[in-house]
Design a protein around this motif. Sequence first.
Motif, PDB file in Angstrom:
ATOM      1  N   HIS A  59       0.807  -1.220   0.000  1.00  0.00           N
ATOM      2  CA  HIS A  59       0.000   0.000   0.000  1.00  0.00           C
ATOM      3  C   HIS A  59       0.842   1.272   0.000  1.00  0.00           C
ATOM      4  CE1 HIS A  59       0.982  -0.633   4.261  1.00  0.00           C
ATOM      5  NE2 HIS A  59       0.855   0.681   4.396  1.00  0.00           N
ATOM      6  N   SER A 105       5.908   6.124 -11.867  1.00  0.00           N
ATOM      7  CA  SER A 105       5.651   6.027 -10.435  1.00  0.00           C
ATOM      8  C   SER A 105       4.648   4.916 -10.157  1.00  0.00           C
ATOM      9  CB  SER A 105       5.120   7.359  -9.900  1.00  0.00           C
ATOM     10  OG  SER A 105       3.869   7.666 -10.479  1.00  0.00           O
ATOM     11  N   LYS A 106       4.741   4.344  -8.978  1.00  0.00           N
ATOM     12  CA  LYS A 106       3.876   3.221  -8.618  1.00  0.00           C
ATOM     13  C   LYS A 106       2.405   3.607  -8.666  1.00  0.00           C
ATOM     14  CE  LYS A 106       2.881   0.046  -4.790  1.00  0.00           C
ATOM     15  NZ  LYS A 106       3.233  -0.344  -3.405  1.00  0.00           N
ATOM     16  N   ARG A 107       2.078   4.817  -8.220  1.00  0.00           N
ATOM     17  CA  ARG A 107       0.668   5.217  -8.168  1.00  0.00           C
ATOM     18  C   ARG A 107       0.088   5.489  -9.554  1.00  0.00           C
ATOM     19  NH1 ARG A 107       1.302  11.197  -5.348  1.00  0.00           N
ATOM     20  NH2 ARG A 107       3.026  11.935  -6.641  1.00  0.00           N
ATOM     21  N   ASP A 108       0.938   5.756 -10.545  1.00  0.00           N
ATOM     22  CA  ASP A 108       0.460   6.022 -11.908  1.00  0.00           C
ATOM     23  C   ASP A 108       0.579   4.805 -12.822  1.00  0.00           C
ATOM     24  OD1 ASP A 108      -0.056   8.644 -11.210  1.00  0.00           O
ATOM     25  OD2 ASP A 108       1.938   9.333 -11.797  1.00  0.00           O
ATOM     26  N   GLU A 133       9.913   8.494  -3.834  1.00  0.00           N
ATOM     27  CA  GLU A 133       8.745   7.890  -4.475  1.00  0.00           C
ATOM     28  C   GLU A 133       9.143   6.586  -5.157  1.00  0.00           C
ATOM     29  OE1 GLU A 133       4.962   9.197  -7.267  1.00  0.00           O
ATOM     30  OE2 GLU A 133       6.845  10.294  -7.451  1.00  0.00           O
ATOM     31  N   TYR A 144       3.396   4.133  -1.427  1.00  0.00           N
ATOM     32  CA  TYR A 144       3.832   4.750  -2.676  1.00  0.00           C
ATOM     33  C   TYR A 144       5.145   5.512  -2.505  1.00  0.00           C
ATOM     34  CZ  TYR A 144      -0.838   3.659  -4.372  1.00  0.00           C
ATOM     35  OH  TYR A 144      -1.980   3.000  -4.748  1.00  0.00           O
TER      36      TYR A 144
END
Length: 341
Positions: free
Chosen positions: A257, A275-278, A267, A259
């Motif tokens: 969970h 990036s992990k979130r994108d 990041e 980022y």
Amino acid sequence: MQKKEIELSKSKDALMDAMKMDKSEIEGLKTQLAEISAARNENSILRTRISELEAELSVLPSADSYRNNVAATEAKISYLEKALTGAQTEAMKLREAVNQANPEAAVREKEMLQQRIVDLEATLRSVIKSREANTKAERFSFAPEECVYLFETLTTTANRLAQSPENRDVYARARDSIAILEKSNAIQRIQTIGETFDGKVHKAARSFKNDFLPDNIIIKEEGPGFVSGTRLIQKAVVWVGKSVFNCTECFNACRPHEYFCPKCGLELTAPDGTSKRDMPQHPTELEPNILLLDKLIDLGNLKAASALIALVSREHPGNAELTKRQTLISSAERTFITSDN
């Protein structure tokens, strides 16, 4: 008596005259009533027609709308006239540019490239022939410098001609020459699909998030890579699947969970820098997933293969290739269960 008869006769005549007058008036009144009735019918027809005309008029645009439509049409015509003038001017410039271009230079370049390809093919054939004639050597290989030179020359030529329809024949010969290098074992293709991503020989073009495949697995080859012995000639361009993220700065293992690295705050990113979130989810294109599926089955990773089939089947329900591989996996799983028992 005679007088009375005369009076009665006169009275009778007067009454008869009066009756005649009443009958004529009645006939006249009847005629007038008929005319009035006909006039009423005509009025009813006229009212109906007036209603129809009013309905038609209500549908038609108003005078303002008509004027606006005319103005808009005139504006469009003016715009199209200007666009036509601009297109004619541009076409004239292009014609002048074509006339000024020197087609002979392009022809000379093509001939030069063709000759270069011929020379390289002759060199390859000569080397392969000498390899076959050399019975003492168990295995022949180019010198690394020769491989790099030949490969870079052919690759550069192929890349320059890839988008040139008039040089399609030269491009095909360049690709064939690269294939000859592969067949002669002078260069070796880097393994990609189903392998673990290695930044030394692979270049990540895209990365995708998934939680059902091994981390850093290569899911698609976008461009081939080659080595000559232990020397890298060209990295393979690939797509990578990610499920585990480690900080690239302090190498700290991060939780699913997170980022950002909880240790240094950097990041979290994939090998291609996304990036992990994108990061997008695993693609559902059929062809690359079929190749990946076959590789997973060959490696015996049936769990990952089943999960991949389930994902792709949602986008391609009832696909024959997926069904065939699902049957193969089910059969293999039953075989394993039977052997365990």
